[in-house]
Design a protein around this motif. Structure first.
Motif, PDB file in Angstrom:
ATOM      1  N   ALA A   1      33.159 -72.699  77.199  1.00 11.17           N
ATOM      2  CA  ALA A   1      33.366 -73.641  76.110  1.00 11.17           C
ATOM      3  C   ALA A   1      34.823 -74.053  76.103  1.00 11.17           C
ATOM      4  CB  ALA A   1      32.972 -73.025  74.778  1.00 11.17           C
ATOM      5  N   CYS A   2      35.183 -74.919  77.069  1.00 10.79           N
ATOM      6  CA  CYS A   2      36.569 -75.363  77.139  1.00 10.79           C
ATOM      7  C   CYS A   2      36.590 -76.769  77.718  1.00 10.79           C
ATOM      8  CB  CYS A   2      37.391 -74.413  78.016  1.00 10.79           C
ATOM      9  SG  CYS A   2      39.139 -74.834  78.046  1.00 10.79           S
ATOM     10  N   LEU A   3      37.472 -77.603  77.188  1.00 14.82           N
ATOM     11  CA  LEU A   3      37.556 -78.968  77.717  1.00 14.82           C
ATOM     12  C   LEU A   3      38.294 -78.993  79.053  1.00 14.82           C
ATOM     13  CD1 LEU A   3      38.425 -80.877  74.431  1.00 14.82           C
ATOM     14  CD2 LEU A   3      36.202 -80.672  75.550  1.00 14.82           C
ATOM     15  N   PHE A   4      39.141 -77.999  79.274  1.00 14.42           N
ATOM     16  CA  PHE A   4      39.921 -77.967  80.522  1.00 14.42           C
ATOM     17  C   PHE A   4      39.745 -76.625  81.218  1.00 14.42           C
ATOM     18  CE2 PHE A   4      42.174 -80.423  77.266  1.00 14.42           C
ATOM     19  CZ  PHE A   4      42.070 -81.688  77.817  1.00 14.42           C
ATOM     20  N   PRO A   5      38.530 -76.324  81.669  1.00 17.24           N
ATOM     21  CA  PRO A   5      38.338 -75.024  82.307  1.00 17.24           C
ATOM     22  C   PRO A   5      39.001 -74.996  83.675  1.00 17.24           C
ATOM     23  CG  PRO A   5      36.332 -76.320  82.462  1.00 17.24           C
ATOM     24  CD  PRO A   5      37.303 -77.144  81.682  1.00 17.24           C
TER      25      PRO A   5
END
Lengths: 335, 304
Positions: free
Chosen positions: A319-323
């Motif tokens: 759950a991350c926009l910039f994994p």
């Protein structure tokens, strides 16, 4: 084949009334667990990690209706446990048992070991004769490594590790399908931790148990689980099969947690760089907008305040926009 | 010293009896000299109340016409006349009356405390365990009852229904359970959050069983201590009512009534009429307080 336990959008919310509130003012909502999905197959272990106050224990209690929860908890693909009444739920309580964090506090000081371990049998199998009950208790005691002659002793006569074995015996005497372990080894010495974790692994293999293993210690979770879920402020940050998560963590929070694990080699430990998280866990009564981790995230952009990142449904979900892997710039000072 | 013998017995085959928290407490209590002294005092007073009549030469209601009118000169304590404790103002044997008074006082104390234990424990444990709105309503009720001046109500009851020992029991019972309910509720609240209660709930044990099996046994120490301290309070209450002249009816008497009579006649020089009932009154109170104190020390978990 459907999973043993299938959890969809589990939420646990506590109403908080402050002192001085009038009876008619709407209480503030504390979202301890905020929309968690996972599936658990029979005989497998799901590790749940996160720092204190992230909702790990509440998640466990929500699953078995110890705290009011909403969402779906489907047991063996047929029954939604959350839709059951207290009476209907009783039948399932023998199939899902729990092991607690504080070994001594979870045992009634006025009861003997035999009475403690026999309690689930008395509750669910009142048809058994006392002879048969005693036989099963003795067998279970032997199984977890307690001497049968200890049956008439009281909890205060035992060490922490032995008390946790009693707790495990009580949980397993009904031969459950699922064992929820709420930080079962956090209160124990490291040497005893290993014994208890090994005991749990043995029992799992022999009895085909599924486990939800809650801990804040990544190395313990790594040892026992097939899959690991990282929680932060009641939400899933990352969930992946163990090997994938430990080899290639995608979420900056997971990376920060892992960088904090000490390496048992002084040279490597000194050279290691950690991702130092600033500040404390935000209040779950007023979580940050967008991504809940953004206030402490080294990668946070302005976008993170607007969009709530969704973990998706992949085997390795983040759950991350910039994994992505850790960047050199995110590493902090040397320890 | 203990450990070696323990190890030796532990290696023997067969289950060994565990050292229960109660056995520990009993050992501590037996070692406490003041508490044991109190217990012996209590046993003495109880034996006096139960079997004292055997030694009495007179009944508690018959008048001794030999000493009537000359109480100060002839009514004093003497072995020869058979009035061991002397006679009261009317020439009745004070020994027989003290025995009978002690019986009533002890009975009122014990019955009052029993009602307190049974009603107070069930009420308090239920309120504390169920919690929430039920708890609020139940405890506010207690608050309201406690705000009523009980002595006034008790006197009204005795005036309305006549002076009888049953009304006295009812009255004492009515007031005694409330403090107990509060104490038990408070203790239940602190127990409720413990993990072993949670473990029982997670297993699906029904609420009444949890209260009976997990909560009450862990409260027994507090209850035992409070009960032994409550008995003398009940005796004092009864004595106060009897002192006001509203207690048990003649020819029955109680320690309070005897003390009241003795205090009234002390000006004539009949000190024994106050002295003997007062002695037994004080012995009983001391006994209960020392035993209560000893129990508290023996059961206090902080001492472990």
């Amino acid at each position: 084949m459907s999973s043993l336990l299938s959890v969809r959008d589990l939420r646990v919310t506590f109403p908080i009334t402050r002192a001085g509130d009038m009876p008619w003012t709407a209480p503030r909502q504390l979202r301890a667990v905020n929309g968690i999905d996972f599936d658990l197959e029979a005989g497998k272990t799901l590790g749940v990690v996160g720092e204190s106050g992230c909702g790990k224990s509440t998640l466990a209690r929500g699953l078995i209706q110890m705290v009011p929860a909403s969402g779906q908890v489907v047991w063996r693909g047929e029954t939604d446990l959350l839709s059951l009444s207290r009476r209907q739920m009783k039948r399932y309580r023998s199939e899902i048992q729990m092991v607690f964090q504080d070994p001594l506090a979870s045992l009634n000081p006025r009861m003997t070991l035999g009475q403690i371990i026999a309690e689930p049998l008395k509750t669910h199998r009142s048809d058994l004769s006392s002879e048969e009950r005693r036989r099963r208790v003795a067998a279970m005691m032997e199984r977890v490594g307690l001497l049968p002659q200890m049956i008439n002793r009281y909890p205060h006569e035992f060490s922490g590790g032995q008390c946790q074995r009693i707790g495990i015996a009580r949980a397993l005497v009904m031969e459950p399908k699922l064992l929820i372990c709420d930080e079962p080894v956090s209160a124990l010495d490291v040497s005893i931790q290993a014994q208890v974790v090994d005991l749990l692994k043995d029992l799992q293999r022999d009895l085909g148990l599924a486990m939800i293993f809650i801990a804040h210690d990544l190395s313990v979770v790594k040892h026992i689980s097939e899959e690991v879920m990282v929680l932060y402020l009641g939400r899933v940050m990352e969930k992946a099969p163990k090997s994938a998560l430990f080899a290639d963590p995608q979420h900056p929070y997971t990376q920060a947690l892992m960088s904090a694990v000490p390496i048992p080699d002084p040279v490597a430990e000194r050279a290691k760089k950690v991702i130092a998280l600033d500040g404390d866990l935000p209040s779950p009564m007023a979580p940050p907008s967008g991504c809940v981790f953004r206030t402490r995230c080294p990668r946070a952009q302005s976008e993170c305040a607007q969009t709530v990142p969704q973990p998706g449904t992949d085997a390795h979900r983040t759950a991350c926009l910039f994994p992505g892997p850790t960047k050199q710039s995110e590493l902090g000072h040397e320890m | 010293m203990v450990s070696t013998t323990e190890q030796r017995t532990a290696t023997q085959v067969g289950p060994r009896k565990g050292r229960s928290p109660w056995a520990d407490a009993r050992r501590r209590f037996l070692r406490n000299k003041a508490a044991m002294g109190g217990l012996i005092l209590l046993l003495f007073v109880a034996a006096f109340a139960l079997f004292g009549d055997v030694l009495a030469q007179y009944s508690n209601e018959e008048l001794d016409y030999m000493v009537m009118g000359q109480i100060v000169e002839l009514g004093g304590p003497s072995i020869a006349s058979g009035h061991y404790f002397g006679t009261d103002d009317l020439g009745r044997d004070l020994y027989a009356r003290t025995v009978q008074g002690t019986q009533i006082s002890l009975a009122v104390g014990v019955v009052g405390a029993l009602i307190a234990v049974i009603v107070g424990t069930i009420y308090g444990a239920t309120a504390g365990y169920v919690g929430g709105r039920t708890d609020s309503i139940m405890m506010r009720l207690v608050d309201i009852f406690m705000a009523v001046p009980y002595m006034f109500v008790l006197i009204l009851l005795l005036v309305m229904y006549g002076r009888s020992i049953t009304i006295l029991f009812v009255g004492v019972g009515l007031i005694s359970w409330m403090e107990m309910a509060r104490i038990v509720r408070g203790q239940t609240l602190s127990l409720k959050g413990r993990e072993f209660i949670e473990a029982a709930q997670a297993t699906g044990v029904a609420a009444p069983v949890i209260i009976a099996r997990h909560i009450v046994p862990n409260l027994l120490g507090v209850i035992a201590v409070y009960t032994t301290l409550l008995v003398p309070l009940m005796i004092l209450t009864e004595s106060f009512i009897s002192f006001l002249g509203l207690g048990v009816q003649e020819p029955m008497t109680s320690l309070g009534a005897l003390i009241s009579e003795g205090a009234g006649t002390i000006a004539y020089g009949t000190t024994w009429q106050l002295g003997f009932p007062l002695l037994f009154f004080v012995l009983t109170l001391f006994g209960f307080f020392f035993v209560g104190d000893g129990l508290r020390d023996a059961l206090d978990p902080k001492d472990r």
